[in-house]
Design a protein around this motif. Structure first.
Motif, PDB file in Angstrom:
ATOM      1  N   LEU A  16      49.876  41.023 -64.488  1.00 41.44           N
ATOM      2  CA  LEU A  16      48.858  40.447 -63.783  1.00 41.44           C
ATOM      3  C   LEU A  16      47.947  39.272 -64.642  1.00 41.44           C
ATOM      4  O   LEU A  16      47.481  40.163 -65.523  1.00 41.44           O
ATOM      5  CB  LEU A  16      47.990  41.345 -62.991  1.00 41.44           C
ATOM      6  CG  LEU A  16      46.770  40.832 -62.146  1.00 41.44           C
ATOM      7  CD1 LEU A  16      47.360  39.946 -60.987  1.00 41.44           C
ATOM      8  CD2 LEU A  16      46.005  42.248 -61.589  1.00 41.44           C
ATOM      9  N   THR A  17      47.738  38.396 -64.282  1.00 43.00           N
ATOM     10  CA  THR A  17      46.882  37.156 -65.114  1.00 43.00           C
ATOM     11  C   THR A  17      46.022  36.531 -64.039  1.00 43.00           C
ATOM     12  O   THR A  17      46.513  36.142 -63.035  1.00 43.00           O
ATOM     13  CB  THR A  17      47.707  36.236 -65.668  1.00 43.00           C
ATOM     14  OG1 THR A  17      48.702  36.587 -66.622  1.00 43.00           O
ATOM     15  CG2 THR A  17      46.793  34.933 -66.203  1.00 43.00           C
ATOM     16  N   LEU A  18      44.652  36.777 -64.200  1.00 39.23           N
ATOM     17  CA  LEU A  18      43.695  36.558 -63.330  1.00 39.23           C
ATOM     18  C   LEU A  18      42.717  35.745 -64.166  1.00 39.23           C
ATOM     19  O   LEU A  18      41.389  36.348 -64.317  1.00 39.23           O
ATOM     20  CB  LEU A  18      43.151  37.301 -62.370  1.00 39.23           C
ATOM     21  CG  LEU A  18      44.003  37.960 -61.384  1.00 39.23           C
ATOM     22  CD1 LEU A  18      43.148  39.178 -60.447  1.00 39.23           C
ATOM     23  CD2 LEU A  18      44.531  36.883 -60.294  1.00 39.23           C
ATOM     24  N   GLU A  19      43.033  34.773 -65.167  1.00 32.85           N
ATOM     25  CA  GLU A  19      42.011  34.338 -66.070  1.00 32.85           C
ATOM     26  C   GLU A  19      41.208  33.320 -65.691  1.00 32.85           C
ATOM     27  O   GLU A  19      41.921  32.167 -64.943  1.00 32.85           O
ATOM     28  CB  GLU A  19      43.039  33.789 -67.207  1.00 32.85           C
ATOM     29  CG  GLU A  19      42.302  33.204 -68.447  1.00 32.85           C
ATOM     30  CD  GLU A  19      42.962  33.017 -69.494  1.00 32.85           C
ATOM     31  OE1 GLU A  19      42.691  32.189 -70.667  1.00 32.85           O
ATOM     32  OE2 GLU A  19      44.113  33.212 -70.036  1.00 32.85           O
ATOM     33  N   ASN A  20      39.986  33.399 -65.726  1.00 35.74           N
ATOM     34  CA  ASN A  20      39.065  32.280 -65.440  1.00 35.74           C
ATOM     35  C   ASN A  20      39.194  31.926 -63.748  1.00 35.74           C
ATOM     36  O   ASN A  20      39.345  30.762 -63.560  1.00 35.74           O
ATOM     37  CB  ASN A  20      38.935  31.008 -66.139  1.00 35.74           C
ATOM     38  CG  ASN A  20      38.087  30.021 -66.077  1.00 35.74           C
ATOM     39  OD1 ASN A  20      36.895  30.530 -65.470  1.00 35.74           O
ATOM     40  ND2 ASN A  20      38.110  28.785 -66.005  1.00 35.74           N
ATOM     41  N   ALA A  21      39.332  33.132 -63.053  1.00 33.33           N
ATOM     42  CA  ALA A  21      39.471  33.025 -61.622  1.00 33.33           C
ATOM     43  C   ALA A  21      38.306  33.371 -60.844  1.00 33.33           C
ATOM     44  O   ALA A  21      38.507  33.197 -59.494  1.00 33.33           O
ATOM     45  CB  ALA A  21      40.586  34.041 -61.342  1.00 33.33           C
ATOM     46  N   GLY A  22      37.011  33.228 -61.658  1.00 29.40           N
ATOM     47  CA  GLY A  22      35.654  33.622 -60.676  1.00 29.40           C
ATOM     48  C   GLY A  22      35.712  35.035 -59.901  1.00 29.40           C
ATOM     49  O   GLY A  22      35.270  35.022 -58.848  1.00 29.40           O
ATOM     50  N   LEU A  23      36.414  36.028 -60.728  1.00 24.38           N
ATOM     51  CA  LEU A  23      36.208  37.332 -60.251  1.00 24.38           C
ATOM     52  C   LEU A  23      34.716  37.691 -60.058  1.00 24.38           C
ATOM     53  O   LEU A  23      33.941  37.464 -60.927  1.00 24.38           O
ATOM     54  CB  LEU A  23      37.241  38.114 -61.042  1.00 24.38           C
ATOM     55  CG  LEU A  23      38.489  37.927 -61.006  1.00 24.38           C
ATOM     56  CD1 LEU A  23      39.300  39.033 -61.936  1.00 24.38           C
ATOM     57  CD2 LEU A  23      39.124  37.977 -59.903  1.00 24.38           C
ATOM     58  N   LYS A  24      34.427  38.484 -59.355  1.00 19.47           N
ATOM     59  CA  LYS A  24      33.152  39.139 -59.177  1.00 19.47           C
ATOM     60  C   LYS A  24      33.242  40.347 -60.017  1.00 19.47           C
ATOM     61  O   LYS A  24      34.139  41.133 -60.590  1.00 19.47           O
ATOM     62  CB  LYS A  24      32.883  39.499 -57.780  1.00 19.47           C
ATOM     63  CG  LYS A  24      32.690  38.409 -56.836  1.00 19.47           C
ATOM     64  CD  LYS A  24      32.179  38.913 -55.365  1.00 19.47           C
ATOM     65  CE  LYS A  24      32.120  37.961 -54.453  1.00 19.47           C
ATOM     66  NZ  LYS A  24      31.409  38.379 -53.105  1.00 19.47           N
ATOM     67  N   SER A  25      31.914  40.568 -60.650  1.00 15.01           N
ATOM     68  CA  SER A  25      31.754  41.701 -61.511  1.00 15.01           C
ATOM     69  C   SER A  25      32.515  43.203 -61.251  1.00 15.01           C
ATOM     70  O   SER A  25      32.935  43.770 -61.908  1.00 15.01           O
ATOM     71  CB  SER A  25      30.147  42.046 -61.794  1.00 15.01           C
ATOM     72  OG  SER A  25      29.490  42.348 -60.537  1.00 15.01           O
ATOM     73  N   ASP A  26      32.445  43.402 -59.537  1.00 15.56           N
ATOM     74  CA  ASP A  26      32.870  44.751 -59.353  1.00 15.56           C
ATOM     75  C   ASP A  26      34.510  44.740 -59.253  1.00 15.56           C
ATOM     76  O   ASP A  26      34.949  45.815 -58.841  1.00 15.56           O
ATOM     77  CB  ASP A  26      32.455  45.041 -57.956  1.00 15.56           C
ATOM     78  CG  ASP A  26      32.732  43.989 -56.744  1.00 15.56           C
ATOM     79  OD1 ASP A  26      33.327  43.104 -57.187  1.00 15.56           O
ATOM     80  OD2 ASP A  26      32.446  44.355 -55.734  1.00 15.56           O
ATOM     81  N   PHE A  27      35.124  43.702 -59.725  1.00 19.50           N
ATOM     82  CA  PHE A  27      36.792  43.817 -59.673  1.00 19.50           C
ATOM     83  C   PHE A  27      37.086  44.693 -60.406  1.00 19.50           C
ATOM     84  O   PHE A  27      38.437  45.386 -59.935  1.00 19.50           O
ATOM     85  CB  PHE A  27      37.195  42.392 -59.883  1.00 19.50           C
ATOM     86  CG  PHE A  27      38.650  42.435 -59.956  1.00 19.50           C
ATOM     87  CD1 PHE A  27      39.336  42.114 -58.746  1.00 19.50           C
ATOM     88  CD2 PHE A  27      39.543  42.400 -61.132  1.00 19.50           C
ATOM     89  CE1 PHE A  27      40.833  41.920 -58.669  1.00 19.50           C
ATOM     90  CE2 PHE A  27      40.683  42.564 -60.971  1.00 19.50           C
ATOM     91  CZ  PHE A  27      41.310  42.223 -59.955  1.00 19.50           C
ATOM     92  N   PRO A  28      36.798  45.238 -61.613  1.00 23.01           N
ATOM     93  CA  PRO A  28      37.498  46.004 -62.484  1.00 23.01           C
ATOM     94  C   PRO A  28      37.539  47.338 -61.884  1.00 23.01           C
ATOM     95  O   PRO A  28      38.405  48.183 -61.913  1.00 23.01           O
ATOM     96  CB  PRO A  28      36.833  46.116 -63.594  1.00 23.01           C
ATOM     97  CG  PRO A  28      36.138  44.720 -63.854  1.00 23.01           C
ATOM     98  CD  PRO A  28      35.823  44.273 -62.477  1.00 23.01           C
ATOM     99  N   GLN A  29      36.367  47.872 -61.232  1.00 22.83           N
ATOM    100  CA  GLN A  29      36.211  49.013 -60.482  1.00 22.83           C
ATOM    101  C   GLN A  29      37.275  49.030 -59.364  1.00 22.83           C
ATOM    102  O   GLN A  29      37.754  50.042 -59.039  1.00 22.83           O
ATOM    103  CB  GLN A  29      34.881  49.445 -60.081  1.00 22.83           C
ATOM    104  CG  GLN A  29      34.672  50.733 -59.304  1.00 22.83           C
ATOM    105  CD  GLN A  29      35.164  51.735 -60.223  1.00 22.83           C
ATOM    106  OE1 GLN A  29      34.796  51.870 -61.425  1.00 22.83           O
ATOM    107  NE2 GLN A  29      36.146  52.630 -59.732  1.00 22.83           N
ATOM    108  N   LYS A  30      37.327  48.141 -58.566  1.00 23.09           N
ATOM    109  CA  LYS A  30      38.316  47.833 -57.609  1.00 23.09           C
ATOM    110  C   LYS A  30      39.555  48.045 -57.850  1.00 23.09           C
ATOM    111  O   LYS A  30      40.386  48.685 -57.403  1.00 23.09           O
ATOM    112  CB  LYS A  30      37.932  46.748 -56.518  1.00 23.09           C
ATOM    113  CG  LYS A  30      36.562  46.709 -56.041  1.00 23.09           C
ATOM    114  CD  LYS A  30      36.543  45.500 -54.839  1.00 23.09           C
ATOM    115  CE  LYS A  30      35.141  45.448 -54.266  1.00 23.09           C
ATOM    116  NZ  LYS A  30      35.044  44.165 -53.329  1.00 23.09           N
ATOM    117  N   MET A  31      40.035  47.568 -58.899  1.00 23.63           N
ATOM    118  CA  MET A  31      41.356  47.567 -59.331  1.00 23.63           C
ATOM    119  C   MET A  31      41.756  48.733 -59.920  1.00 23.63           C
ATOM    120  O   MET A  31      42.700  49.469 -59.859  1.00 23.63           O
ATOM    121  CB  MET A  31      41.494  46.345 -60.340  1.00 23.63           C
ATOM    122  CG  MET A  31      43.092  46.253 -60.853  1.00 23.63           C
ATOM    123  SD  MET A  31      43.430  44.978 -62.089  1.00 23.63           S
ATOM    124  CE  MET A  31      45.219  45.478 -62.365  1.00 23.63           C
ATOM    125  N   ALA A  32      40.785  49.405 -60.725  1.00 17.53           N
ATOM    126  CA  ALA A  32      40.888  50.946 -61.005  1.00 17.53           C
ATOM    127  C   ALA A  32      41.373  51.569 -59.787  1.00 17.53           C
ATOM    128  O   ALA A  32      42.055  52.591 -60.005  1.00 17.53           O
ATOM    129  CB  ALA A  32      39.613  51.249 -61.713  1.00 17.53           C
TER     130      ALA A  32
END
Length: 423
Positions: A255-271
């Motif tokens: 999964l590559t989402l580089e410089n995709a404008g992700l919001k700060s809470d994305f890592p927690q949601k992905m976890a």
């Protein structure tokens, strides 16, 4: 003038005029099945309707000419479907329950088989499909639950894992037009090149909602193993479907989402998404150049390091990574020899100060152990060169790179040297 005809047994007659009216009303829909049916109402009455099955959708129409659609829903809205004696079927959907009775058992079997088969094409017989798509077998009291992933529903090999069929079904479900160009690109270009990486940049000209459906089509797909997006901001609809795919797919590996404008809470949601998918095959994760919440990153790192295939690539460059995130990563990497034997690419660059304190000690310990790293980038982290280049680490890392360089192109030694000279 409206007309209505019934046959002696009590079921309406589907006349030629009525059939033509149905075709006009449904326009371009591919009609697969047309039969008279009885619809049980809330007041206990039974009313005549015409049941029509299209490729991905069920319709109930009025028994008159000109006819009109009174009920319609996509098969994906079905949550349960049970058959009863006297050719009756109960269909539970997201919104309500429909009780239908057909004229013969053959008609009922045909209807159920069509819906099951359609759903099996959407979910590709995945064990992670929703409950409606799990084989339940026979139950007591003469009731039978049908599953669209039963053995009889299995298909021969489909182009790109049946992506186009799933995509078409999801377009219908979401009420958006199916883009033939998307299907052509995948079935022709991706297939001819044996390309397993779905690159969202190929569809960057489409609206966010269209992109979301494309991503959703990968959730149960067995062809695509990589999802790629770089230097393109993706909206919340697309992000939601990325997370859905992560939570369901047992084929997605990178999964590559580089410089995709992700919001700060994305890592927690992905976890959280990963925790819901014990069969996840993800081994490579690139979230570089997104500003991410550190606690979420910490939780995501712990979850990623529990994955079945081991961690091969982790890129957290310029993600506002903190020393706490490094501690979590280091502890996870040092917790098992598996990571020393699997991690090939580690990039923590452009996170100022993240390696300047004692919190980086465990990371240095991991690097000092024998490992299979081919690419290491710690530039812009304020790490202490002496800590990285102590005698043990220099020997273990560089001796490995020297041997690995003979087998692989790209030269891990050069990659590491470039990183060290920037610090």
């Amino acid at each position: 003038m409206a007309s209505k005809e019934t046959t002696a047994p009590g079921f309406a007659s589907v006349s030629r005029e009525l059939t033509e009216s149905i075709r006009k009303v449904l326009d371009k829909q591919a009609i697969k099945f047309v039969r008279a049916t009885k619809l049980d109402t809330k007041n206990g009455k039974s009313e005549d309707r015409i049941l029509v099955l299209a490729t991905w959708r069920l319709y109930l129409l009025a028994v008159k000419v000109p006819t009109k659609v009174e009920v319609t829903f996509n098969f994906l809205e079905i949550r349960a479907m049970n058959t009863y004696p006297e050719h009756q079927v109960l269909i539970d959907t997201d919104k309500t329950t429909y009780s239908l009775r057909l004229e013969t058992q053959d008609q009922l079997d045909h209807m159920v088989s069509h819906i099951n088969y359609a759903l099996s094409r959407v979910f590709n017989n995945s064990i992670y499909a929703p409950p409606i798509c799990r084989a339940e077998g026979d139950t007591t009291d003469g009731i039978q639950q049908y599953s669209p992933i039963s053995e009889s529903s299995l298909d021969p090999q489909k182009t790109c894992g049946g992506f186009s069929e799933t995509y078409a079904a999801l377009c219908d479900y979401n009420g958006i037009g199916c883009k033939e160009e998307v299907q052509w690109d995948v079935d022709t270009i991706y297939h001819s090149q044996d390309n397993r990486e779905l690159n969202l940049l190929d569809f960057s000209h489409l609206e966010s909602r269209d992109l979301a459906v494309i991503v959703a089509s990968v959730a149960y797909n067995t062809w695509f193993t990589k999802l790629y997006c770089k230097d393109m901001r993706i909206g919340s609809e697309v992000v939601d479907q990325v997370l859905h795919t992560v939570s369901k797919s047992n084929s997605l590996e990178e999964l590559t989402l580089e410089n995709a404008g992700l919001k700060s809470d994305f890592p927690q949601k992905m976890a959280t998404a990963l925790s819901e998918n014990p069969g996840s095959m993800i081994h490579s994760l690139n979230l570089a150049h997104n500003t991410l919440d550190n606690q979420g990153v910490s939780n995501l790192i712990q979850q990623v390091c529990r994955l079945n295939k081991g961690l091969r690539l982790l890129n957290l460059s310029k993600t506002s990574l903190s020393s706490k995130g490094v501690v979590s990563l280091s502890q996870a990497l040092c917790s098992s020899d598996d990571y020393s034997n699997s991690l090939l690419h580690l990039d923590l660059s452009k996170n100022p100060g993240v390696l300047s304190g004692e919190d980086a000690t465990n990371l240095y310990l991991f690097l000092a152990q024998p490992n299979c790293l081919v690419h290491l980038d710690l530039s812009g982290t304020d790490c202490t060169v002496d800590s990285v280049c102590n005698s043990d680490l220099t020997y273990s890392v560089f001796s490995h790179f020297d041997s690995a360089q003979k087998k692989q192109t790209g030269g891990g030694v050069q990659n590491l040297n470039e990183s060290l000279t920037k610090m």
